[in-house]
Design a protein around this motif. Structure first.
Motif, short mmCIF file in Angstrom:
data_model
loop_
_atom_site.label_atom_id
_atom_site.label_comp_id
_atom_site.label_asym_id
_atom_site.label_seq_id
_atom_site.Cartn_x
_atom_site.Cartn_y
_atom_site.Cartn_z
N ASP A 223 0.74 -0.94 0.35
CA ASP A 223 0.31 0.19 0.22
C ASP A 223 0.72 1.13 0.32
OD1 ASP A 223 -2.31 1.71 0.60
OD2 ASP A 223 -2.78 0.51 1.10
N ASN A 224 0.70 2.60 -0.60
CA ASN A 224 1.17 3.35 -1.06
C ASN A 224 0.70 4.75 0.42
OD1 ASN A 224 2.89 2.55 -3.12
ND2 ASN A 224 1.68 4.24 -4.24
N GLU A 225 0.04 4.66 0.71
CA GLU A 225 -0.46 4.96 1.81
C GLU A 225 0.12 4.44 3.25
OE1 GLU A 225 -2.11 7.64 2.13
OE2 GLU A 225 -2.20 7.93 0.07
N TYR A 226 1.09 4.62 3.25
CA TYR A 226 1.72 4.17 4.71
C TYR A 226 1.25 3.99 6.01
CZ TYR A 226 5.17 3.13 8.42
OH TYR A 226 6.19 2.75 9.59
N ALA B 127 -1.35 0.93 5.54
CA ALA B 127 -0.59 -0.48 5.59
C ALA B 127 0.26 -0.38 7.17
CB ALA B 127 0.87 -0.48 4.75
N LEU B 128 0.69 -0.35 8.06
CA LEU B 128 0.94 0.03 8.84
C LEU B 128 -0.17 -0.23 9.66
CD1 LEU B 128 3.20 0.07 11.03
CD2 LEU B 128 2.67 2.78 11.21
N ILE C 79 5.71 -4.60 5.20
CA ILE C 79 4.75 -4.18 4.39
C ILE C 79 5.83 -3.23 3.20
CG2 ILE C 79 3.23 -3.18 6.06
CD1 ILE C 79 4.76 -0.59 6.88
N THR C 80 4.83 -3.13 2.27
CA THR C 80 6.18 -2.35 1.55
C THR C 80 5.06 -1.25 0.33
OG1 THR C 80 7.48 -2.47 -0.67
CG2 THR C 80 5.90 -4.08 -0.60
N ALA C 81 5.38 -0.46 -0.52
CA ALA C 81 5.36 0.07 -1.14
C ALA C 81 5.17 0.02 -2.82
CB ALA C 81 5.70 1.54 -1.99
N GLU D 248 -1.35 -3.65 9.24
CA GLU D 248 0.17 -4.75 9.89
C GLU D 248 0.15 -5.31 12.16
OE1 GLU D 248 4.75 -4.94 10.80
OE2 GLU D 248 3.53 -2.94 10.49
#
Length: 120
Positions: A12-15, A18-19, A35-37, A22
């Motif tokens: 996800d580009n929205e950190y 994504a966090l 997590i990754t972009a 997680e």
């Protein structure tokens, strides 16, 4: 529902989103989450093995074919997350891939992951 060996990649580009995913997954099912972009997704899939990939497609799958193919080629179960309500019943061209509409809650996310685990 502990799955100590389950490896999940959240793309996800929205950190912060994504966090959040997680944290939900680690707390709810006790698994390993990375997590990754989106820009690093294909590289991450080449370097490591993941059982499940939660891939944010936003409003469209345009430009994501490489990432989708990489996840499927790696043998990962794939779940799309999307902001487009038109994808509520699936994404054209990918009828077998489950879609989680954003914002998704803990129950929806853990249910989607559990669905993949029962398929394995």
């Amino acid at each position: 529902m502990p799955h100590n060996n389950l490896r999940i990649l959240v793309v996800d580009n929205e950190y912060l989103i994504a966090l959040d995913a997680e944290c939900i997954l680690r707390d709810a099912i006790n698994c390993d989450v990375t997590i990754t972009a989106r820009s690093a997704c294909s590289e991450k899939l080449r370097a490591e093995r993941f059982d499940i990939v939660l891939l944010d497609i936003g409003d469209t799958t345009d430009g994501l074919v490489k990432e989708i193919e990489a996840a499927l080629a790696a043998g990962s179960h794939l779940i799309f997350s999307a902001t487009n309500d038109d994808f509520a019943n699936g994404v054209p061209g990918f009828p077998d891939i489950r879609v989680l509409l954003k914002p998704y809650g803990e129950e929806a996310l853990t249910s989607a992951i559990a669905g993949c685990v029962t398929l394995a």
